[in-house]
Design a protein around this motif. Sequence first.
Motif, PDB file in Angstrom:
ATOM      1  N   SER C 228      96.424 125.550  56.966  1.00  0.00           N
ATOM      2  CA  SER C 228      96.481 126.259  55.702  1.00  0.00           C
ATOM      3  C   SER C 228      97.830 126.925  55.524  1.00  0.00           C
ATOM      4  CB  SER C 228      95.358 127.310  55.701  1.00  0.00           C
ATOM      5  OG  SER C 228      95.604 128.270  54.723  1.00  0.00           O
ATOM      6  N   THR C 229      98.394 126.792  54.337  1.00  0.00           N
ATOM      7  CA  THR C 229      99.653 127.468  54.038  1.00  0.00           C
ATOM      8  C   THR C 229      99.523 128.145  52.681  1.00  0.00           C
ATOM      9  OG1 THR C 229     100.917 125.833  55.274  1.00  0.00           O
ATOM     10  CG2 THR C 229     102.136 127.151  53.680  1.00  0.00           C
ATOM     11  N   LEU C 230      99.890 129.414  52.637  1.00  0.00           N
ATOM     12  CA  LEU C 230      99.929 130.158  51.381  1.00  0.00           C
ATOM     13  C   LEU C 230     101.372 130.467  51.044  1.00  0.00           C
ATOM     14  CD1 LEU C 230      97.112 132.797  52.043  1.00  0.00           C
ATOM     15  CD2 LEU C 230      96.941 130.696  50.689  1.00  0.00           C
ATOM     16  N   ILE C 231     101.735 130.243  49.795  1.00  0.00           N
ATOM     17  CA  ILE C 231     103.079 130.611  49.354  1.00  0.00           C
ATOM     18  C   ILE C 231     102.917 131.510  48.141  1.00  0.00           C
ATOM     19  CG2 ILE C 231     105.328 129.775  48.604  1.00  0.00           C
ATOM     20  CD1 ILE C 231     104.735 127.130  49.980  1.00  0.00           C
ATOM     21  N   GLY C 232     103.251 132.775  48.331  1.00  0.00           N
ATOM     22  CA  GLY C 232     103.101 133.741  47.250  1.00  0.00           C
ATOM     23  C   GLY C 232     104.363 133.813  46.427  1.00  0.00           C
ATOM     24  N   GLY C 233     104.200 133.826  45.124  1.00  0.00           N
ATOM     25  CA  GLY C 233     105.361 133.935  44.254  1.00  0.00           C
ATOM     26  C   GLY C 233     105.114 134.943  43.157  1.00  0.00           C
ATOM     27  N   GLU C 234     106.178 135.304  42.498  1.00  0.00           N
ATOM     28  CA  GLU C 234     106.078 136.315  41.457  1.00  0.00           C
ATOM     29  C   GLU C 234     105.274 135.803  40.258  1.00  0.00           C
ATOM     30  OE1 GLU C 234     109.915 137.548  40.135  1.00  0.00           O
ATOM     31  OE2 GLU C 234     109.192 139.502  39.427  1.00  0.00           O
ATOM     32  N   LYS C 235     105.445 134.514  39.927  1.00  0.00           N
ATOM     33  CA  LYS C 235     104.780 133.967  38.753  1.00  0.00           C
ATOM     34  C   LYS C 235     103.420 133.346  39.077  1.00  0.00           C
ATOM     35  CE  LYS C 235     107.733 131.378  36.318  1.00  0.00           C
ATOM     36  NZ  LYS C 235     108.982 130.569  36.101  1.00  0.00           N
ATOM     37  N   GLN C 236     103.380 132.542  40.131  1.00  0.00           N
ATOM     38  CA  GLN C 236     102.117 131.941  40.520  1.00  0.00           C
ATOM     39  C   GLN C 236     102.065 131.881  42.047  1.00  0.00           C
ATOM     40  OE1 GLN C 236     100.052 129.151  38.071  1.00  0.00           O
ATOM     41  NE2 GLN C 236     101.877 128.571  36.963  1.00  0.00           N
ATOM     42  N   MET C 237     100.903 131.504  42.554  1.00  0.00           N
ATOM     43  CA  MET C 237     100.728 131.429  43.994  1.00  0.00           C
ATOM     44  C   MET C 237     100.111 130.090  44.341  1.00  0.00           C
ATOM     45  SD  MET C 237      99.416 135.266  44.815  1.00  0.00           S
ATOM     46  CE  MET C 237     100.462 136.680  44.422  1.00  0.00           C
ATOM     47  N   LEU C 238     100.472 129.601  45.526  1.00  0.00           N
ATOM     48  CA  LEU C 238     100.049 128.264  45.924  1.00  0.00           C
ATOM     49  C   LEU C 238      99.301 128.322  47.246  1.00  0.00           C
ATOM     50  CD1 LEU C 238     102.243 125.095  45.707  1.00  0.00           C
ATOM     51  CD2 LEU C 238     101.107 125.639  47.858  1.00  0.00           C
ATOM     52  N   ALA C 239      98.203 127.577  47.319  1.00  0.00           N
ATOM     53  CA  ALA C 239      97.468 127.440  48.571  1.00  0.00           C
ATOM     54  C   ALA C 239      97.394 125.961  48.913  1.00  0.00           C
ATOM     55  CB  ALA C 239      96.065 128.033  48.436  1.00  0.00           C
ATOM     56  N   VAL C 251      97.284 125.573  42.696  1.00  0.00           N
ATOM     57  CA  VAL C 251      98.265 126.506  42.165  1.00  0.00           C
ATOM     58  C   VAL C 251      97.517 127.504  41.292  1.00  0.00           C
ATOM     59  CG1 VAL C 251     100.380 126.772  40.838  1.00  0.00           C
ATOM     60  CG2 VAL C 251     100.013 124.707  42.203  1.00  0.00           C
ATOM     61  N   TYR C 252      97.580 128.766  41.675  1.00  0.00           N
ATOM     62  CA  TYR C 252      96.829 129.822  41.003  1.00  0.00           C
ATOM     63  C   TYR C 252      97.722 130.592  40.060  1.00  0.00           C
ATOM     64  CZ  TYR C 252      93.304 129.077  44.607  1.00  0.00           C
ATOM     65  OH  TYR C 252      92.358 128.530  45.427  1.00  0.00           O
ATOM     66  N   ASN C 253      97.278 130.690  38.842  1.00  0.00           N
ATOM     67  CA  ASN C 253      97.978 131.554  37.891  1.00  0.00           C
ATOM     68  C   ASN C 253      97.502 132.975  38.120  1.00  0.00           C
ATOM     69  OD1 ASN C 253      99.363 132.676  35.857  1.00  0.00           O
ATOM     70  ND2 ASN C 253      98.234 131.661  34.193  1.00  0.00           N
ATOM     71  N   LYS C 254      97.883 133.480  39.282  1.00  0.00           N
ATOM     72  CA  LYS C 254      97.458 134.818  39.687  1.00  0.00           C
ATOM     73  C   LYS C 254      98.669 135.595  40.132  1.00  0.00           C
ATOM     74  CE  LYS C 254      92.771 134.292  41.508  1.00  0.00           C
ATOM     75  NZ  LYS C 254      91.924 134.483  42.709  1.00  0.00           N
ATOM     76  N   GLY C 255      98.580 136.883  40.011  1.00  0.00           N
ATOM     77  CA  GLY C 255      99.686 137.679  40.492  1.00  0.00           C
ATOM     78  C   GLY C 255      99.521 139.124  40.118  1.00  0.00           C
ATOM     79  N   ILE C 256     100.622 139.805  40.217  1.00  0.00           N
ATOM     80  CA  ILE C 256     100.673 141.236  39.961  1.00  0.00           C
ATOM     81  C   ILE C 256     101.621 141.441  38.797  1.00  0.00           C
ATOM     82  CG2 ILE C 256     101.405 143.449  40.944  1.00  0.00           C
ATOM     83  CD1 ILE C 256      99.046 142.378  42.418  1.00  0.00           C
ATOM     84  N   ASP C 257     101.211 142.226  37.844  1.00  0.00           N
ATOM     85  CA  ASP C 257     102.135 142.592  36.780  1.00  0.00           C
ATOM     86  C   ASP C 257     102.549 144.041  36.995  1.00  0.00           C
ATOM     87  OD1 ASP C 257     102.248 140.197  35.400  1.00  0.00           O
ATOM     88  OD2 ASP C 257     100.337 140.603  34.421  1.00  0.00           O
ATOM     89  N   VAL C 258     103.839 144.255  37.026  1.00  0.00           N
ATOM     90  CA  VAL C 258     104.348 145.600  37.257  1.00  0.00           C
ATOM     91  C   VAL C 258     105.022 146.099  35.991  1.00  0.00           C
ATOM     92  CG1 VAL C 258     105.827 147.023  38.701  1.00  0.00           C
ATOM     93  CG2 VAL C 258     104.756 144.976  39.642  1.00  0.00           C
TER      94      VAL C 258
END
Lengths: 334, 334, 334, 334
Positions: C228-239, C251-258
Amino acid sequence: MIHFGVIGYGYWGPNIVRNFNQIEEASVAAVCDKNLEALKRAKKLYPSLEHTSDYKSIINSSDIDVVAIITPVSTHYQLAKEALQNGKHIFIEKPFTATVAQAEELTELAEKKNLQIMVDHTFLFTGAVRKIKEIIDDDVLGKLYYYDSTRINLGLFQHDVNVIWDLAPHDFSIMDYLMKERPIGVAACGQSHVNNGLEDIAYITVYLTGDIIAHFNVNWLSPVKVRSTLIGGEKQMLAWNDVSADEKIKVYNKGIDVTNKEGVYDLLISYRSGDMHAPKIDQTEALKLEAEYFIDCILSGRKPINDGHAGLRVVKMLEACNRSLQSNGAVIDL
Amino acid sequence: MIHFGVIGYGYWGPNIVRNFNQIEEASVAAVCDKNLEALKRAKKLYPSLEHTSDYKSIINSSDIDVVAIITPVSTHYQLAKEALQNGKHIFIEKPFTATVAQAEELTELAEKKNLQIMVDHTFLFTGAVRKIKEIIDDDVLGKLYYYDSTRINLGLFQHDVNVIWDLAPHDFSIMDYLMKERPIGVAACGQSHVNNGLEDIAYITVYLTGDIIAHFNVNWLSPVKVRSTLIGGEKQMLAWNDVSADEKIKVYNKGIDVTNKEGVYDLLISYRSGDMHAPKIDQTEALKLEAEYFIDCILSGRKPINDGHAGLRVVKMLEACNRSLQSNGAVIDL
Amino acid sequence: MIHFGVIGYGYWGPNIVRNFNQIEEASVAAVCDKNLEALKRAKKLYPSLEHTSDYKSIINSSDIDVVAIITPVSTHYQLAKEALQNGKHIFIEKPFTATVAQAEELTELAEKKNLQIMVDHTFLFTGAVRKIKEIIDDDVLGKLYYYDSTRINLGLFQHDVNVIWDLAPHDFSIMDYLMKERPIGVAACGQSHVNNGLEDIAYITVYLTGDIIAHFNVNWLSPVKVRSTLIGGEKQMLAWNDVSADEKIKVYNKGIDVTNKEGVYDLLISYRSGDMHAPKIDQTEALKLEAEYFIDCILSGRKPINDGHAGLRVVKMLEACNRSLQSNGAVIDL
Amino acid sequence: MIHFGVIGYGYWGPNIVRNFNQIEEASVAAVCDKNLEALKRAKKLYPSLEHTSDYKSIINSSDIDVVAIITPVSTHYQLAKEALQNGKHIFIEKPFTATVAQAEELTELAEKKNLQIMVDHTFLFTGAVRKIKEIIDDDVLGKLYYYDSTRINLGLFQHDVNVIWDLAPHDFSIMDYLMKERPIGVAACGQSHVNNGLEDIAYITVYLTGDIIAHFNVNWLSPVKVRSTLIGGEKQMLAWNDVSADEKIKVYNKGIDVTNKEGVYDLLISYRSGDMHAPKIDQTEALKLEAEYFIDCILSGRKPINDGHAGLRVVKMLEACNRSLQSNGAVIDL
């Protein structure tokens, strides 16, 4: 040394050649295919084998003891009949034949000539099915309640048979092997969407002795691949998920406890939910075991579990499915 | 303010009271249950409500606008009829009634008296079903090919109805809502193992207009919990797995491409396999949305999607199932 | 025609022979192994090849253009050096060498002699890694936050290397390929339980430019297989789940809005959760693509992405891991 | 009857009130929150309770026997100290305190005054952790090899603590409870991306007596929710997947067999892979069991497993994590 002639070198034929070839007491002597490209592939991998596009040269060869028939079902009867008449044992692809009458004639012929027929019900030799057989024979599940199978995925080819004849032989042969109960009626419904009137989805109910229902969901138009079988029993219940990498078989200590307090109108029914157990499954290639078993049957004269009679029982269910499809889903007695 | 009287405070009743209570324009005025333990629980949580074991005091109350009937199906008709005759709107548990005749009489009565009936097909208000509705209405799937539903788990109670009447109303109401195609025939088979002759496993086929088959697998004796629906379409295919925590709905860009080269006997059929898309699902409690929607329908006079007619359509399929069970699985025309 | 000599016909060697053999412009001319059983297996499958237990006969052969070195890492340097000195291109198993110094010497030697080195970082040619590369290069994920990899299963052999040198080369080469950010420090901790002091579980942290952390969990003693590999990004995240049969990449359209309202002490942070997308993955065998690519590089003179420099970058991280293990987990600067 | 005063009615407080309220020997007498909205919600649900925004009125009340402190960690020390000084038992949210010194002072104070402290390590009372404890205590796993925990999901709030102080207390308290081995060193690394320098991802290694490594992966920026713990043992291995609906705990009869033939350089290592067993897990709400247990401890004078000392042991590891973060990941001795 038992010499094989293999007719049909398409998708499955190469596996047959490879597996019989690696058995010490067996050797593949000749390969036949009408498709010259297929024959070319066989030649490259096995340059020393005889290659032919004429099946007669295999069936007539005095050097060949066994003919493996790995061709479409519509050709099975003729090829098998000629091979048996020429004194060859046969290893034949599933489904055994296109009609019950053909299967009956071939099994009789083989018996008369004292020859072996093995129908390639490969699944019976998987670690999973052998383990389930062991579990049922050990009465781990108790009295069986139902058999529920789903075999679906995206997989429509330009076929001469419908989805039932393509997929259900697997499940019919597995159920026939696992359960003592015998089918007494078959009902089927289905639909054709894209394939010249051949059903691409179908649902089959098989009524068994002992008031058991078996149900089969076969589908060439599913976006997800499912290979799932549930076997409910009085004592425990079993789930077989064949697409799972690990833990294909799970045995659940789950069920219903019925307390009959004062006559039938006063049943107290409660759940029972306990541990789950996933037995280790042997990983040996099923076709390897089946091939070795066939050689052993030929040498010992023992009848294989997947002999012509087993093939016939499957064809009986398949034929009944087609008749039910033509009769608006009516139950066809067996 | 719309005042509710709730009859039945067993398993589901508390959810009804909680949800109608939290709506600004609604308030639950009275709760009725013959079981005094249930009534006691209601009193502890809502001390200011009227509590009664006599449903007449709810149905006759001039303070009550809507009667919610959260009781076994065998009591629905009588309670609903009296409530409607007394001028109350009704919110009623699924299945709507025990017979088609009852459902028809109630819908006519409600229309004559200009009253609303909402049948509690809660699933229509889940994020998943609303999203699937949107996907189908947007023609994302193209022409529909089939509808295949499995709703199984260990869950047998001492019931007055069989597994079809318990579980299939969910799926029948969902299919009725999602698809334009209309049922024209129903066939069912099943088996009873432990419950006084009431089927605990059953398989149902619904034939729809447009040559579509819908199939329903319902089972109270399964060791695993499955809530799965597949909807095959010409353009894309959808899988809904309701026991999955995330990604309940997956839309597959998969299918079959058919090229008709030279007449019907020369079809070229090939797979198409592309990306998968799992849309975000709204997590709002379905019953909350349903309750708000009912208030809105009462205030606006709009007919709900899950009105008496929707309830009737579901009961028609259920009744046909029972008749098919009694006719050896024959197709019952609708 | 490019002629290959393959040294080492153990677990991986047969795949190398098969894949280079099936390329039109290439052909395997000779196979070498000190194990006579291995050589026997090769002879049976490829009777026309030259078979030898003396690697010199391959390295010295004037008929051979490329030497494939499929042997334990401790032998890589010597074999590769002699092959390069004799003017052969090399295809070499991962990890490239046992030390940074060896890798540097070999890459210099190859450049001086204008020869190609391809290190067998097979994973770079899988459909999954090629798709992730495309996603990152298209800036779908935005600025990268972290890289988190788990590669564990039951898999201890009698090895000359620890679990880091066995498993982490896969992940180091993948990360090196996917990300622009460069490693600046490495820390590792681990434990040996059964294998002569060689670590069988280990945890590695790689500090990258741009304030990114990469973390690697490698373990030979896990009851479950995880890739398993997770790559977190500012816009989207990938598993990336490599043991999943379908939908390996999500590819998850998930994240944090600051929202920085009024200075750094007034951050308003909120979730963002949207759809998920699973792109279709090409299923072509990775080694086939890698082999074709190598032939292409040799013919065109183009440097492969997995050349000696790429191999050296991986060995640098591996060597730093060992030094960190010996320094109580201290960060080793690169 | 034991009377509770609850300080803090935010996310977790309502669960505390509900659970202590439903115990026969206990009753919640007063609730305090500075947030008037929270207080309003409490009033609506429990109109007969005393409501206050001044914690002093709870701590000083002579009617209250126990103070439940369900507030941010920065306030724990002051509130707990005053409550203990006033002779109240305390039930306190995790982590126990913001520093080791505070925890030590509070445990000493409680012992001097013969009062109980229970730190709300709720997980210890889940069916899963209780079952794992039983498995380890029964020596089913044999000598332990490692403890590997992953607790990640999308979940960043505007916090006063980093991800370690938010998520790792769960895992530290579970490990502390399950294993006899004691921590002797802690190393941590992490990264802050969006939250004012507070780490939102972190990796922690805890070195235990008996040469065991425990590792913790905590992450607020993961697109997928993972709650996974692996415990490797010499005899068997355990996997705990807390997001799975069923079969949360799986015990694998898997491992390594080591045969030391002729001295340490001649180890023969082989796999062992057998059945898997998933024990049934009790589903009782953990907080309900914890609340009952606390009442029982107060009445009997018995020290709870999650007393102040247990809370202190967790805070020691947390404090060491922060020091390691500030020391470039160096191992901090405990």
